[in-house]
Design an enzyme around this catalytic site. Sequence first.
Site, PDB file in Angstrom:
ATOM      1  N   TYR A   1       0.854  -1.198   0.000  1.00  0.00           N
ATOM      2  CA  TYR A   1       0.000   0.000   0.000  1.00  0.00           C
ATOM      3  C   TYR A   1       0.881   1.237   0.000  1.00  0.00           C
ATOM      4  O   TYR A   1       1.845   1.304   0.761  1.00  0.00           O
ATOM      5  CB  TYR A   1      -0.908   0.030   1.237  1.00  0.00           C
ATOM      6  CG  TYR A   1      -2.310  -0.376   0.879  1.00  0.00           C
ATOM      7  CD1 TYR A   1      -3.044   0.401  -0.008  1.00  0.00           C
ATOM      8  CD2 TYR A   1      -2.886  -1.519   1.396  1.00  0.00           C
ATOM      9  CE1 TYR A   1      -4.327   0.024  -0.368  1.00  0.00           C
ATOM     10  CE2 TYR A   1      -4.168  -1.897   1.035  1.00  0.00           C
ATOM     11  CZ  TYR A   1      -4.885  -1.119   0.144  1.00  0.00           C
ATOM     12  OH  TYR A   1      -6.137  -1.485  -0.213  1.00  0.00           O
TER      13      TYR A   1
ATOM     14  N   GLU B   1      -0.471   4.897  -0.479  1.00  0.00           N
ATOM     15  CA  GLU B   1      -1.248   6.110  -0.734  1.00  0.00           C
ATOM     16  C   GLU B   1      -0.337   7.332  -0.716  1.00  0.00           C
ATOM     17  O   GLU B   1       0.533   7.454   0.163  1.00  0.00           O
ATOM     18  CB  GLU B   1      -2.328   6.313   0.334  1.00  0.00           C
ATOM     19  CG  GLU B   1      -3.551   5.452   0.124  1.00  0.00           C
ATOM     20  CD  GLU B   1      -3.537   4.219   0.987  1.00  0.00           C
ATOM     21  OE1 GLU B   1      -2.411   3.761   1.335  1.00  0.00           O
ATOM     22  OE2 GLU B   1      -4.619   3.714   1.312  1.00  0.00           O
TER      23      GLU B   1
ATOM     24  N   ASP C   1      -7.475  11.814 -25.306  1.00  0.00           N
ATOM     25  CA  ASP C   1      -7.326  10.423 -24.869  1.00  0.00           C
ATOM     26  C   ASP C   1      -6.624   9.721 -26.026  1.00  0.00           C
ATOM     27  O   ASP C   1      -7.241   9.370 -27.024  1.00  0.00           O
ATOM     28  CB  ASP C   1      -8.720   9.843 -24.608  1.00  0.00           C
ATOM     29  CG  ASP C   1      -8.686   8.356 -24.288  1.00  0.00           C
ATOM     30  OD1 ASP C   1      -7.624   7.729 -24.467  1.00  0.00           O
ATOM     31  OD2 ASP C   1      -9.735   7.831 -23.878  1.00  0.00           O
TER      32      ASP C   1
ATOM     33  N   THR D   1      -4.071   4.672 -21.949  1.00  0.00           N
ATOM     34  CA  THR D   1      -3.848   3.377 -21.318  1.00  0.00           C
ATOM     35  C   THR D   1      -2.430   2.948 -21.692  1.00  0.00           C
ATOM     36  O   THR D   1      -1.786   3.573 -22.539  1.00  0.00           O
ATOM     37  CB  THR D   1      -4.851   2.322 -21.819  1.00  0.00           C
ATOM     38  OG1 THR D   1      -4.810   2.327 -23.248  1.00  0.00           O
ATOM     39  CG2 THR D   1      -6.247   2.596 -21.336  1.00  0.00           C
TER      40      THR D   1
ATOM     41  N   LYS E   1      -2.163  -0.948 -25.100  1.00  0.00           N
ATOM     42  CA  LYS E   1      -2.611  -1.130 -26.498  1.00  0.00           C
ATOM     43  C   LYS E   1      -1.364  -1.097 -27.388  1.00  0.00           C
ATOM     44  O   LYS E   1      -0.553  -2.020 -27.312  1.00  0.00           O
ATOM     45  CB  LYS E   1      -3.635  -0.052 -26.847  1.00  0.00           C
ATOM     46  CG  LYS E   1      -4.899  -0.135 -25.977  1.00  0.00           C
ATOM     47  CD  LYS E   1      -5.936   0.878 -26.390  1.00  0.00           C
ATOM     48  CE  LYS E   1      -7.258   0.681 -25.697  1.00  0.00           C
ATOM     49  NZ  LYS E   1      -7.375   1.328 -24.385  1.00  0.00           N
TER      50      LYS E   1
ATOM     51  N   ARG F   1      -1.487  -3.684 -18.112  1.00  0.00           N
ATOM     52  CA  ARG F   1      -2.645  -2.791 -18.102  1.00  0.00           C
ATOM     53  C   ARG F   1      -2.585  -1.727 -17.019  1.00  0.00           C
ATOM     54  O   ARG F   1      -2.482  -2.022 -15.839  1.00  0.00           O
ATOM     55  CB  ARG F   1      -3.933  -3.599 -17.909  1.00  0.00           C
ATOM     56  CG  ARG F   1      -4.273  -4.453 -19.103  1.00  0.00           C
ATOM     57  CD  ARG F   1      -5.689  -4.912 -19.008  1.00  0.00           C
ATOM     58  NE  ARG F   1      -6.573  -3.771 -18.961  1.00  0.00           N
ATOM     59  CZ  ARG F   1      -7.722  -3.693 -19.612  1.00  0.00           C
ATOM     60  NH1 ARG F   1      -8.132  -4.691 -20.335  1.00  0.00           N
ATOM     61  NH2 ARG F   1      -8.460  -2.624 -19.514  1.00  0.00           N
TER      62      ARG F   1
HETATM   63  N1  DSN Z   1     -12.012  -1.253 -24.794  1.00  0.00           N
HETATM   64  C1  DSN Z   1     -11.020  -0.389 -25.391  1.00  0.00           C
HETATM   65  C2  DSN Z   1     -11.033  -0.480 -26.851  1.00  0.00           C
HETATM   66  O1  DSN Z   1     -11.252  -1.575 -27.328  1.00  0.00           O
HETATM   67  O2  DSN Z   1     -10.792   0.488 -27.548  1.00  0.00           O
HETATM   68  C3  DSN Z   1     -11.154   1.010 -24.939  1.00  0.00           C
HETATM   69  O3  DSN Z   1     -11.246   1.038 -23.573  1.00  0.00           O
END
Ligand code: DSN
Length: 422
Positions: free
Chosen positions: A59, A61, A205, A231, A234, A240
């Site tokens: 933890y 914080e 984003d 994120t 990808k 993740r």
């Molecule tokens: N689920 C993701 C996508 O496939 O683009 C976005 O969060």
Amino acid sequence: MEAIRNLLEVKLQAFDPEVDELIRDEMRRNEETINLIASENYPPKSSMKAISSMLSGIYSEGYPGERYYRGLENIDKIESVAIKRAKAVFGAEHANVQALSGSSANIAAYLALLQIGDPILSMEIDAGGHLSHGAKVNIVSKLFQVHQYGVDPATGLLDYDAIRKMALEIKPRLIVCGASAYPRIIDFARFGAIAKEAGAFLMDDMAHIAGMVATGDHPSPVPHCDIVTTTTHKTLRMTRGALILCRQEHAAKVDRAVFPVLQGGPHQANISAIAVGLKHLTTPEYKDYIGRLLKNAKLLASELQALGFAIVSGGTDNHLMLVDLSAQGIDGDRASIILEEANIVVNKNKVPGDKGTAKKPYGIRLGSPAITTRGMGPEEVRQIARWIQSVLLNPDDEALRKRVKAEVTALCRRFPIYQPTF
Ligand code: DSN
């Protein structure tokens, strides 16, 4: 994978054979299928080694140097490395590495810049926006007054004049650019000018395109935006999580929005894996990967087009494409099901002007990140396009799907996900 395998062999298999077998099944499924989900990828073994450490139980914080618990000297150093690397890779003034996912990163960004009830202008989900950009079913639409722009149904492209008009009428406090399913380059400078004229903050984003931004193969939103979120799993190909990048003037508000407003303790094992992943982004191998990923995506789009499929906007500038199946008379739901029966995994997706529903849209979304990680190139991409064509044009032919499945599995065996150097 080795670290996870070791862990499985040493402890999990003996203690919990049920879950152990399910994880192994999932690894086998991945090895034997062609993954064209545009948002998925396979993280390197070094990142998985980091995420499977005992840091999972910690933890912490707060932020480096300002924690609420003791014993965090090493954790502070690890998080500081991740922050330093994120800033350097993207040329950002400030980085927060604690958001647990893209949606929480986006909500934290809104909370940093806005008061509850403020107007936002963002991209609608049917045109390629994300749930967390303010879709009706999402909490964001309850917290803020959401207005949304789409794409030109004829071209599938953003209409910047129409967006400017909306911005000047609505006077949003925040404009969100960026998308989950937009195949073309977004003109961030143009969005920046619109936001300035409308007196709005600008947030991007960049979750889908972040890998190309990291290597300089795609224009960066960072110079034009107050906040940029992404994120990490990808095109960035990490485990993740999420990053929030912002101008220094917003740093304190962003950090506070993540902790203590939205989250408690961050997931430090993942932050250590993100630090490792960020190091990967600066290697020649990753630059080469992004170059191959872009070539594979363009080739897949042009091959499918040559085989008679309508590709939204006529092609792609990034790693993803939308296939409009209206002319083939098959909906995206059925298309994704029969492709999966042939071991080709895609997701159904709405396309501009779609008369279907979210559950039964008339499109599918395809992307090249995962197949490129496996080392597939032009020859395999051409073959994948032919398989997609034969499956989708013969939806009632189960025997054909069985044959394609056998061929796909044979191809996948030639391209193991985890090669020694990855
Ligand atoms: N689920 C993701 C996508 O496939 O683009 C976005 O969060």
